[in-house]
Design a protein around this motif. Structure first.
Motif, PDB file in Angstrom:
ATOM      1  N   PRO A 112       0.886  -0.852  -0.119  1.00 16.76           N
ATOM      2  CA  PRO A 112       0.273   0.008   0.108  1.00 16.76           C
ATOM      3  C   PRO A 112       0.847   1.172   0.065  1.00 16.76           C
ATOM      4  N   PRO A 113       0.671   2.274  -1.231  1.00 13.32           N
ATOM      5  CA  PRO A 113       1.175   2.940  -0.318  1.00 13.32           C
ATOM      6  C   PRO A 113       0.974   4.545   0.259  1.00 13.32           C
ATOM      7  N   ALA A 114       1.767   5.539   0.675  1.00 19.10           N
ATOM      8  CA  ALA A 114       1.257   6.807   1.440  1.00 19.10           C
ATOM      9  C   ALA A 114      -0.466   7.386   0.979  1.00 19.10           C
ATOM     10  N   PHE A 115      -1.139   8.196   1.371  1.00 22.64           N
ATOM     11  CA  PHE A 115      -2.115   9.163   0.514  1.00 22.64           C
ATOM     12  C   PHE A 115      -0.954   9.723  -0.170  1.00 22.64           C
ATOM     13  N   LEU A 116      -1.830   9.159  -1.317  1.00 21.06           N
ATOM     14  CA  LEU A 116      -2.188   9.642  -3.187  1.00 21.06           C
ATOM     15  C   LEU A 116      -2.056  10.736  -2.640  1.00 21.06           C
ATOM     16  N   ASP A 117      -0.971  11.709  -2.912  1.00 18.90           N
ATOM     17  CA  ASP A 117      -1.303  13.509  -3.560  1.00 18.90           C
ATOM     18  C   ASP A 117      -1.328  13.137  -5.397  1.00 18.90           C
ATOM     19  N   LEU A 148     -12.485  14.002   0.260  1.00 22.25           N
ATOM     20  CA  LEU A 148     -12.529  12.399   0.208  1.00 22.25           C
ATOM     21  C   LEU A 148     -12.400  12.054   2.033  1.00 22.25           C
ATOM     22  N   GLU A 149     -12.704  12.512   2.594  1.00 26.11           N
ATOM     23  CA  GLU A 149     -12.945  11.388   4.171  1.00 26.11           C
ATOM     24  C   GLU A 149     -14.198  11.722   4.215  1.00 26.11           C
ATOM     25  N   ARG A 150     -15.410  12.410   4.045  1.00 25.52           N
ATOM     26  CA  ARG A 150     -16.288  12.820   4.122  1.00 25.52           C
ATOM     27  C   ARG A 150     -17.021  11.925   3.003  1.00 25.52           C
ATOM     28  N   VAL A 151     -17.039  11.857   2.077  1.00 24.68           N
ATOM     29  CA  VAL A 151     -17.516  10.486   1.361  1.00 24.68           C
ATOM     30  C   VAL A 151     -17.188   9.327   2.232  1.00 24.68           C
ATOM     31  N   VAL A 152     -15.419   8.648   2.328  1.00 18.90           N
ATOM     32  CA  VAL A 152     -15.747   7.465   3.165  1.00 18.90           C
ATOM     33  C   VAL A 152     -16.904   7.500   4.157  1.00 18.90           C
ATOM     34  N   GLU A 153     -17.057   8.311   4.670  1.00 17.99           N
ATOM     35  CA  GLU A 153     -18.042   9.025   6.394  1.00 17.99           C
ATOM     36  C   GLU A 153     -19.342   8.823   5.701  1.00 17.99           C
ATOM     37  N   LEU A 170     -10.617   4.359  -0.006  1.00 17.70           N
ATOM     38  CA  LEU A 170     -11.532   3.289  -0.071  1.00 17.70           C
ATOM     39  C   LEU A 170     -10.928   1.486   0.840  1.00 17.70           C
ATOM     40  N   ALA A 171      -9.516   1.852  -0.205  1.00 17.92           N
ATOM     41  CA  ALA A 171      -9.054  -0.018  -0.346  1.00 17.92           C
ATOM     42  C   ALA A 171      -7.943   0.440   1.491  1.00 17.92           C
ATOM     43  N   GLN A 172      -8.007   1.610   1.811  1.00 18.89           N
ATOM     44  CA  GLN A 172      -7.255   1.412   3.230  1.00 18.89           C
ATOM     45  C   GLN A 172      -8.203   0.584   4.377  1.00 18.89           C
ATOM     46  N   GLU A 173      -9.113   0.820   4.083  1.00 24.40           N
ATOM     47  CA  GLU A 173      -9.904   0.589   5.203  1.00 24.40           C
ATOM     48  C   GLU A 173     -10.924  -0.583   4.335  1.00 24.40           C
ATOM     49  N   GLY A 174      -9.505  -1.799   4.096  1.00 25.98           N
ATOM     50  CA  GLY A 174      -9.765  -3.011   3.758  1.00 25.98           C
ATOM     51  C   GLY A 174     -11.047  -3.552   3.004  1.00 25.98           C
ATOM     52  N   HIS A 175     -11.791  -2.506   2.563  1.00 28.04           N
ATOM     53  CA  HIS A 175     -13.092  -3.228   1.358  1.00 28.04           C
ATOM     54  C   HIS A 175     -12.660  -3.278  -0.009  1.00 28.04           C
ATOM     55  N   PRO A 176     -13.475  -4.631  -0.039  1.00 22.44           N
ATOM     56  CA  PRO A 176     -13.156  -4.535  -1.784  1.00 22.44           C
ATOM     57  C   PRO A 176     -13.361  -3.592  -2.638  1.00 22.44           C
ATOM     58  N   VAL A 177     -13.095  -3.129  -3.500  1.00 20.07           N
ATOM     59  CA  VAL A 177     -13.376  -1.739  -4.251  1.00 20.07           C
ATOM     60  C   VAL A 177     -13.010  -2.600  -6.186  1.00 20.07           C
ATOM     61  N   VAL A 178     -14.531  -2.448  -6.685  1.00 19.49           N
ATOM     62  CA  VAL A 178     -13.897  -2.672  -7.759  1.00 19.49           C
ATOM     63  C   VAL A 178     -14.364  -1.086  -8.579  1.00 19.49           C
ATOM     64  N   ALA A 179     -13.262  -0.634  -9.417  1.00 19.27           N
ATOM     65  CA  ALA A 179     -12.945   1.101  -9.530  1.00 19.27           C
ATOM     66  C   ALA A 179     -13.185   0.641 -10.882  1.00 19.27           C
ATOM     67  N   VAL A 180     -13.975   1.460 -11.622  1.00 22.41           N
ATOM     68  CA  VAL A 180     -14.456   1.238 -13.070  1.00 22.41           C
ATOM     69  C   VAL A 180     -13.721   2.910 -13.565  1.00 22.41           C
ATOM     70  N   GLU A 181     -13.432   2.879 -14.683  1.00 18.63           N
ATOM     71  CA  GLU A 181     -12.603   3.911 -15.800  1.00 18.63           C
ATOM     72  C   GLU A 181     -12.620   4.095 -16.840  1.00 18.63           C
ATOM     73  N   LEU A 182     -13.674   5.289 -17.367  1.00 15.65           N
ATOM     74  CA  LEU A 182     -13.355   4.792 -18.887  1.00 15.65           C
ATOM     75  C   LEU A 182     -12.116   5.331 -19.348  1.00 15.65           C
ATOM     76  N   LEU A 235      -3.911   2.590 -11.363  1.00 15.61           N
ATOM     77  CA  LEU A 235      -3.118   1.207 -11.030  1.00 15.61           C
ATOM     78  C   LEU A 235      -1.961   1.117 -10.110  1.00 15.61           C
ATOM     79  N   GLU A 236      -1.035   3.010 -10.103  1.00 14.17           N
ATOM     80  CA  GLU A 236      -0.015   3.286  -9.438  1.00 14.17           C
ATOM     81  C   GLU A 236      -0.889   3.199  -8.142  1.00 14.17           C
ATOM     82  N   GLY A 237      -1.944   4.069  -8.206  1.00 10.85           N
ATOM     83  CA  GLY A 237      -2.526   4.502  -6.418  1.00 10.85           C
ATOM     84  C   GLY A 237      -3.213   3.260  -6.045  1.00 10.85           C
ATOM     85  N   VAL A 238      -2.940   2.016  -6.122  1.00 14.23           N
ATOM     86  CA  VAL A 238      -3.782   1.179  -5.596  1.00 14.23           C
ATOM     87  C   VAL A 238      -3.036  -0.149  -5.497  1.00 14.23           C
ATOM     88  N   ARG A 239      -2.228   0.797  -6.251  1.00 17.94           N
ATOM     89  CA  ARG A 239      -0.549  -1.320  -6.007  1.00 17.94           C
ATOM     90  C   ARG A 239      -0.930  -1.205  -4.726  1.00 17.94           C
TER      91      ARG A 239
END
Length: 170
Positions: free
Chosen positions: A12-17, A44-49, A73-85, A94-98
């Protein structure tokens, strides 16, 4: 067809800048696609909360962009299906979620995906910063799904929200 699919690795990376990621990849939001990237850690925190996720919740993220919300979201340990066009954003996403197990990246148009099949009949929640152009179509699709999401948390542009809450004729 769902397009290329990748499952993230294990460091996991640190917070994504977000600004640094955009600069490093020479990217700017594409107005034609209605892109707006979440870069404020507080937002981001408000959305996750607001998603009120339980440990077992699977998250469908629509318009994952460069992965700022995805990685949070992944930092919280949740499975995430990320869709991007946008294909340009897949490499930085991919770098951000590696390093986050359970993150699945799909390059596709979410409006053309079979969301029920994608989520494999599992309960899920939608958490997304969606592009302006797809808001009404996406909301309709999500509301009309027979086994739709348990909760939907979206960031929307103010103009869209004004239209949604307007009285008839306004």
């Amino acid at each position: 067809m769902t397009g290329p699919e990748v499952v993230a690795g294990d460091h996991p990376p640190a917070f994504l800048d977000a600004r640094a990621v955009l600069r490093r990849h020479g990217l700017r939001p594409d107005r034609r696609l209605g892109q707006n990237f979440l870069i404020d850690p507080g937002a981001l925190e408000r959305v996750v909360e607001a998603a009120e996720l339980d440990p077992h919740d699977t998250v469908l993220e629509i318009g994952a962009g460069i992965g700022t919300l995805t990685s949070r979201l992944a930092q919280e340990g949740h499975p995430v299906v990320a869709v991007e066009l946008d294909r340009r954003l897949i490499e930085p996403l991919l770098e951000g979620v590696r390093g986050f197990p359970g993150v699945q990246v799909i390059q596709a148009d979410v409006l053309k995906l079979d969301l029920a099949a994608l989520m494999q009949g599992k309960p899920f929640r939608v958490v997304a910063n969606i592009p302006y152009q797809i808001t009404s179509h996406l909301l309709r699709r999500l509301m009309e799904m027979p086994d739709g999401p348990d909760r939907v948390v979206l960031t929307l542009q103010a103009e869209v929200v004004d239209r949604i809450v307007a009285s008839a004729g306004e």
